[in-house]
Design an enzyme around this catalytic site. Structure first.
Site: not given
Length: 373
Positions: A128, A158
């Site tokens: 992640h 991200d």
């Protein structure tokens, strides 16, 4: 409706950075068709509030069904771009890899969004945002002296290191395809993008003007004139008085005498003075005191706050009863706008497939290859 009007994008739905990139492409004017799995995927709330899915229609297809895969191939034959965020090799196993689809459409730009990239020892590993920026060194930059790294939510990895780099890559590849007549693969990896974002610090490190130790440098809270300070009401202000004229105005507006900031030996004493001074008034009182000045002092605001500057620019807007950020950047001749609200998975299956010229839609729905929500 934006500078990308006329560009057609097929999005194989994922989570996080891929959807945010496709949201941006849609807001720039592209027609983006989102291919969801039946029932949808991970969401942080009701589908209508999953704002990264705004701006495009949703078709639900079961990609384990060969008929659904054939539909994607028919859509790609008409598209300029495909975006997918699977682990490496998954799209190929579905029959939707770059070789499969560029054989159908040689000009196709094939955008791949992953954390680790398409190759390398970690390519098949889970991860992640926090993992990718940890490995790239970006996470190491954030935190105070003597303390651990501080997690900056998932904006840095991200969306900055991932989504924005994918969009840049897609736009560059589209431009090149117009000249060459050939598409290509854009391998956007968050670990690469977040490393690239540290370029300035890497140069400073090589020059000896940046240290590896967190919280000891000019821009990482090491300098007391570039930091956040608590006010008497428990809120905070941000101080960015780097240049000497701005710093001089800061000291003047605060009404204090301060030690020479050009000698880092004085920084602990200066920080102590600033901490004590800012604690004497509320955030609002300090903002009134600094109004119209060049001291580079601003309030630390919560999400979607109604600051006069943000209101004047329309930075946040109300759309479909939801407060959200307006599209950015802005264009003088081909303005962008918010179009469709976030869709439920499969909300537009029948109408969107028909608009893209797909036939036998009833058969697809009856066999479960497609689902209308």
């Amino acid at each position: 409706m934006g500078p990308l009007q006329g560009v057609k994008v097929v999005e194989l739905a994922g989570i996080g950075p891929g959807p945010f990139a496709c949201m941006m492409l849609a807001e720039l004017g592209a027609e983006v068709l989102r291919i969801d799995r039946p029932g949808g995927g991970l969401s942080f709330g009701p589908p209508e509030l999953d704002l990264v899915n705004r701006g495009r229609r949703s078709v639900a297809l079961d990609l384990k069904n060969p008929a659904a895969v054939d539909v994607v191939r028919q859509l790609v034959a008409q598209a300029d771009v495909l975006v997918e965020g699977f682990r490496p090799g998954v799209a190929e196993r579905l029959g939707l890899g770059p070789d499969d689809l560029q054989a159908i459409n040689p000009k196709l730009v094939y955008g791949r969004m992953t954390g680790w990239g398409q190759d390398g020892p970690l390519a098949q590993s889970a991860g992640h945002d926090i993992d990718y920026i940890a490995l790239s060194g970006a996470l190491h930059l954030i935190g105070r002296a003597g303390g651990p790294p501080q997690v900056p939510s998932n904006v840095l990895g991200d969306f900055a290191g991932g989504s924005l780099y994918l969009v840049i890559g897609v736009l560059a590849a589209l431009h090149e395809a117009q000249q060459s007549g050939r598409g290509q693969i854009v391998d956007a990896a968050i670990v690469d993008g977040s490393a690239h974002l540290t370029t300035m610090m890497l140069g400073a490190l090589a020059a000896g003007s940046w240290k590896q130790e967190r919280g000891t440098n000019l821009l990482d809270t090491g300098a007391p004139f570039y930091d956040v300070y608590e006010t008497s009401d428990g809120k905070h202000v941000a101080v960015g008085a780097l240049e000497q004229p701005f710093y001089d105005e800061l000291i003047s507006k605060l009404g204090i005498s301060a030690p020479d900031r050009n000698d880092p030996v004085n920084w602990p004493e200066l920080r102590k003075v600033l901490i004590e001074t800012f604690l004497q008034r509320t955030q609002a009182e300090w903002m009134e005191a600094f109004d119209g000045s060049d001291a580079c002092v601003t309030p630390v605001l919560p999400l979607a706050a109604d600051h006069p500057h943000l209101v004047a620019r329309g930075t946040f807007v109300e759309k479909d009863g939801v407060r959200q950020a307006a599209p950015a950047p802005r264009f003088s001749r081909t303005p962008t706008s918010l179009d469709r609200p976030p869709a439920r998975a499969g909300q537009h299956t029948r109408e969107a497939l028909a608009d893209w010229g797909i036939t036998a839609i009833d058969d697809l729905l009856e066999t479960g290859a497609a689902v209308q929500n």
